[in-house]
Write an enzyme that holds these catalytic residues in place. Structure first.
Site, PDB file in Angstrom:
ATOM      1  N   ASP A   1      20.052  59.178  31.687  1.00  0.00           N
ATOM      2  CA  ASP A   1      21.214  59.423  30.818  1.00  0.00           C
ATOM      3  C   ASP A   1      21.770  60.828  31.080  1.00  0.00           C
ATOM      4  O   ASP A   1      22.978  61.038  31.128  1.00  0.00           O
ATOM      5  CB  ASP A   1      20.796  59.296  29.344  1.00  0.00           C
ATOM      6  CG  ASP A   1      20.022  58.013  29.106  1.00  0.00           C
ATOM      7  OD1 ASP A   1      20.516  56.962  29.524  1.00  0.00           O
ATOM      8  OD2 ASP A   1      18.914  58.073  28.537  1.00  0.00           O
TER       9      ASP A   1
ATOM     10  N   HIS B   1      16.852  56.311  23.966  1.00  0.00           N
ATOM     11  CA  HIS B   1      17.420  55.743  25.199  1.00  0.00           C
ATOM     12  C   HIS B   1      17.931  54.343  24.846  1.00  0.00           C
ATOM     13  O   HIS B   1      17.319  53.324  25.149  1.00  0.00           O
ATOM     14  CB  HIS B   1      16.354  55.690  26.296  1.00  0.00           C
ATOM     15  CG  HIS B   1      16.847  55.058  27.573  1.00  0.00           C
ATOM     16  ND1 HIS B   1      17.893  55.552  28.310  1.00  0.00           N
ATOM     17  CD2 HIS B   1      16.425  53.952  28.245  1.00  0.00           C
ATOM     18  CE1 HIS B   1      18.103  54.796  29.367  1.00  0.00           C
ATOM     19  NE2 HIS B   1      17.227  53.800  29.349  1.00  0.00           N
TER      20      HIS B   1
END
Ligand code: NAD
Ligand code: LMR
Length: 344
Positions: free
Chosen positions: A175, A203
């Site tokens: 990410d 996440h």
């Protein structure tokens, strides 16, 4: 393990001098495992001076494929690769491990959220937590890659109660890297000119890529964040939903970028983050920034090679607070889900 380890120029250039690392990789014959292992063996995870012993864990039906991976690793002739063992016995796989890369788990498919994988995957991390507890070296550092990473890391921690919580992490580097790229593209600069970005939270699609402290080509990330239309309608959703977008296009979840992010997470943890910059990792929370104790939550972190340190003293603006709180609520909900499954 030296932070002064020379960069590898060719993958078979190596300068073995440090103590060997025993590295257990689960899901070794899967997409990410296959891509990652060649980097580990080349010295890109622990530095070009560090020999590695690989311990590959797979389920029995994938042992034949794992043998093929071993044959290919042998065929590269990596100077740092000392020893490879393959097994479907978790305790044997984690025997003496200094590092655990826990990839072995089902990936999601189109239309699924990562949390939908809990039923299939969370129990794997209970088994692997117990095996780590029983067999790994005291200094073992673990990264969970199998989704949903944050909840799985909680399960693992619960089943390895004697393992210090600072040694258990979840990867959020993918990410982080995605956000760096999107911001660099917006600013028209190379990614090397983006620093001090942070991923907060889970996440999952609630993760918050925070650019308010970033430095972008010499300008403040806050200048870009001030364009809230772009920030909330384009930037944040593009990072948060990138995993789903990849699955839509590839028909399977990210592989190369996931392996790269996992390697970067471990490299920075063991060899140190770049001076003046930080990265993001899912680490055990103990009240930082209003995050409740006992979650595995992505935060901005640095490492000097000895462990992660959460970046302190950041000013969290109201918009960031709202996004971080939403992701904390998501983490708490997943914690309740694994509790309800009897796994913690
Ligand atoms: P894959 O299906 O290609 O490989 C998974 C491998 O794990 C398979 O070879 C399978 O046999 C093995 N496995 C299953 N159960 C196991 C067990 N109990 N012990 C050991 N091995 C076991 O999947 P993939 O694409 O490599 O993805 C693996 C996991 O990583 C998935 O959960 C996926 O969602 C996740 N992932 C995470 C990120 C991230 O950034 N956190 C990125 C991409 C994928
Ligand atoms: C990703 O972010 O690409 C991975 O977590 C895979 C997924 O399921 O999205």
């Amino acid at each position: 393990m030296s932070i002064l380890a020379p960069d590898v120029v060719r993958e078979t250039d190596a300068f073995p001098s440090a103590r060997p690392m025993t590295v257990t990789v689960t899901g070794a014959a899967g997409q990410i495992g296959y891509t990652l292992l060649f980097r580990v063996a080349a010295g890109l995870m622990f530095g070009a001076d560090t020999p590695v012993n690989l311990r590959l864990l797979e389920i029995p039906s994938a042992m034949r494929a794992t043998e093929g991976v071993v044959m290919e690793l042998e065929d590269c002739g990596f100077p740092l690769l000392r020893d490879i063992d393959i097994t479907s016995d978790p305790v044997r796989a984690f025997e003496g491990a200094n590092a655990g890369v826990l990839i072995g788990a089902k990936p999601r498919t189109v239309g699924m959220e990562r949390a939908d994988l809990l039923a299939a995957n969370a129990s794997i991390f209970a088994v692997h937590g117990r095996a780590i507890s029983e067999a790994a070296a005291d200094d073992v550092r673990v990264v969970v890659v199998g989704n949903p990473v944050n909840a799985n890391a909680l399960v693992l921690a619960h089943h390895a109660p004697d393992l210090p919580k600072q040694q258990i992490t979840a990867v959020s580097r993918l990410d982080h890297n995605r956000a760096v790229f999107q911001l660099a593209r917006r600013a028209g600069v190379p990614t090397s000119e983006v620093s001090r970005l942070a991923i907060w939270g889970n996440h999952s699609s609630t993760m918050y890529p925070d650019i308010t402290h970033a430095v972008v080509g010499g300008r403040s990330g806050a200048e870009y964040a001030a364009d809230t239309m772009w920030l909330e309608m384009e930037f944040i959703p593009s990072v948060a939903n990138r995993g789903s977008a990849i699955i839509e296009v590839r028909g399977q979840s990210s592989q190369g970028s996931a392996a790269f992010a996992t390697k970067e997470h471990m490299y920075d943890w063991f060899c140190g983050t770049r001076p003046g910059d930080w990265t993001s990792a899912g680490v055990w929370s103990s009240g930082e920034y209003g995050i409740p104790d006992g979650l595995v939550c992505s935060m901005p972190v640095t490492s000097d090679g000895s462990g992660w340190t959460v970046v302190e003293g950041l000013n969290i603006d109201p918009l960031s607070r709202r996004y971080i709180d939403t992701s904390i609520a998501d983490l708490l909900e997943e914690r309740e889900m694994v509790k309800a499954m009897g796994l913690i």
